[in-house]
Design a protein around this motif. Structure first.
Motif, PDB file in Angstrom:
ATOM      1  N   PRO A 289       4.356   4.074  -0.478  1.00 16.26           N
ATOM      2  CA  PRO A 289       4.445   5.415  -1.060  1.00 16.26           C
ATOM      3  C   PRO A 289       3.299   6.312  -0.578  1.00 16.26           C
ATOM      4  O   PRO A 289       2.149   5.872  -0.494  1.00 16.26           O
ATOM      5  N   LYS A 290       3.627   7.558  -0.243  1.00 16.41           N
ATOM      6  CA  LYS A 290       2.664   8.569   0.183  1.00 16.41           C
ATOM      7  C   LYS A 290       1.938   8.202   1.477  1.00 16.41           C
ATOM      8  O   LYS A 290       0.884   8.736   1.780  1.00 16.41           O
ATOM      9  N   MET A 291       2.485   7.258   2.209  1.00 11.01           N
ATOM     10  CA  MET A 291       1.907   6.884   3.502  1.00 11.01           C
ATOM     11  C   MET A 291       3.022   6.846   4.543  1.00 11.01           C
ATOM     12  O   MET A 291       4.185   6.630   4.227  1.00 11.01           O
ATOM     13  N   SER A 292       2.664   7.092   5.787  1.00  9.89           N
ATOM     14  CA  SER A 292       3.676   7.092   6.838  1.00  9.89           C
ATOM     15  C   SER A 292       4.150   5.668   7.122  1.00  9.89           C
ATOM     16  O   SER A 292       3.400   4.702   6.966  1.00  9.89           O
ATOM     17  N   GLU A 293       5.394   5.553   7.572  1.00  7.82           N
ATOM     18  CA  GLU A 293       5.953   4.254   7.921  1.00  7.82           C
ATOM     19  C   GLU A 293       5.441   3.822   9.295  1.00  7.82           C
ATOM     20  O   GLU A 293       5.023   4.647  10.105  1.00  7.82           O
ATOM     21  N   THR A 294       5.501   2.539   9.551  1.00 11.00           N
ATOM     22  CA  THR A 294       5.209   2.050  10.891  1.00 11.00           C
ATOM     23  C   THR A 294       6.391   2.390  11.797  1.00 11.00           C
ATOM     24  O   THR A 294       7.517   2.603  11.337  1.00 11.00           O
TER      25      THR A 294
END
Length: 274
Positions: free
Chosen positions: A185-190
Motif C-alpha cells: 500500500p502507498k508504494m510502487s509495485e515492482t
C-alpha cells in the motif's frame, strides 16, 4: 554450494543483477579477483547463482553434470510466459513443434502476406524524409503491429490496440527485472509484479477474442490437436509478446545499418532499448 567461494547475500537486497547487466565483463573480473577463483557464487535475478569463468570447468559441468541441471529459461521466464514451446525440450519440444508447424505451412504463410504488406506499406508512407529516424523504435512499432494484427486480429486504428501494445511492453519488462512480485500500500509495485498483472490482462484479452471468434489465427491454434486450454492461451501470449517484435527490430536495425555502410549512405540512427 558451500564449497564455491563468494556469497549469495540476502534475497532482493543482495541481488547483483543490475551490476551484471551494466557491465558483464567488469562484473565477472571483479568477483573473480575478490574470490581468487574463476568460479564464484553471487545472487542473480534474486536467485543464488554460480558463475563460471573457466571453459574447462564449464565443459565439465555440461558434459558430466547435465542431468542435474534445470532448463534455465523456464526457471527465469516461466512465470511470465507459462508453459509453451519456448521452455520445452526433448520429446515434449518435438511434439509441440510438430503440432505448431501446421500454422506455418506455405498456404498459411501466403494468407498472412496481405496483412504484412498492408502494415509495412502504411508504416513506410508515414515516414518523413526530412526527419531523423529512430530505426529501432520504428521497426519495433512495425513488428508489434504485425504480430498483434496477425496473431490476435487487432485493428490499430482502434484505441484498444494501443492499450494492448502497452500491456505487452509492461509484460516484457518482467523478463529484465528481478523476479520478485511485491505490491505494498502507498508504494510502487515492482516491475515483475506489474508484468504478472499485465500477463493476466493479456490472457483475459486472448480468451475474450477467442470466445468472440473475431480472428482466424486463434481459431487455428484452437484446432490444433493435443493442445490443452492453457497451452493454447500461452502460445498466443508468446506469439503476441513484445519478445518477438524486439528481436525482429534488433535484427532489422542491424541489417539496415550494415546496408547503409555498404551503399555509403549516411543515415542517422538513434538507438533506444527502453
Amino acid at each position: 554450494m558451500s564449497e564455491v567461494p563468494g556469497s549469495a547475500g540476502f534475497p532482493l537486497v543482495g541481488d547483483k543483477s543490475y551490476d551484471f547487466y551494466k557491465d558483464p565483463i567488469r562484473f565477472q573480473n571483479k568477483h573473480m579477483e575478490a574470490t581468487k577463483s574463476r568460479v564464484f557464487l553471487s545472487r542473480f535475478l534474486n536467485k543464488p547463482t554460480i558463475f563460471i569463468g573457466s571453459s574447462a570447468i564449464l565443459g565439465e559441468v555440461l558434459k558430466d553434470h547435465a542431468q542435474h541441471m534445470d532448463f534455465g529459461y523456464k526457471q527465469f521466464m516461466g512465470e511470465i510466459y507459462g508453459d509453451n514451446i519456448l521452455f520445452s525440450d526433448g520429446d515434449t519440444a518435438e511434439g509441440l513443434r510438430e503440432i505448431l508447424k501446421h500454422l506455418f505451412t506455405p498456404e498459411s504463410v501466403q494468407s498472412y502476406q496481405y496483412t504484412i504488406e498492408r502494415i509495412v506499406k502504411k508504416s513506410i508512407e508515414t515516414l518523413d524524409n526530412g526527419d531523423t529516424l529512430c530505426a529501432y523504435k520504428f521497426f519495433k512499432k512495425l513488428a508489434t503491429e504485425i504480430c498483434l494484427s496477425l496473431f490476435l486480429g487487432l485493428d490499430f486504428s482502434e484505441t484498444e490496440a494501443d492499450v494492448i501494445s502497452q500491456l505487452t511492453t509492461t509484460h516484457w519488462h518482467g523478463i529484465i527485472s528481478v523476479p520478485v512480485a511485491i505490491k505494498l500500500p502507498k508504494m510502487s509495485e515492482t516491475a515483475f509484479s506489474k508484468a504478472l498483472a499485465a500477463k493476466k490482462k493479456l490472457l483475459e484479452i486472448i480468451k475474450k477474442r477467442r470466445d468472440e471468434k473475431c480472428h482466424s489465427f486463434p481459431q487455428k491454434v484452437e484446432a490444433l490437436p493435443n493442445l490443452e486450454e492453457d497451452l493454447v492461451n500461452n502460445h498466443l501470449l508468446l506469439f503476441t509478446s513484445a519478445l518477438v517484435p524486439k528481436a525482429l527490430a534488433s535484427i532489422l536495425t542491424s541489417f539496415v545499418k550494415e546496408m547503409g555502410h555498404v551503399e555509403k549512405v549516411t543515415i542517422d540512427f538513434v538507438y533506444s532499448y527502453t
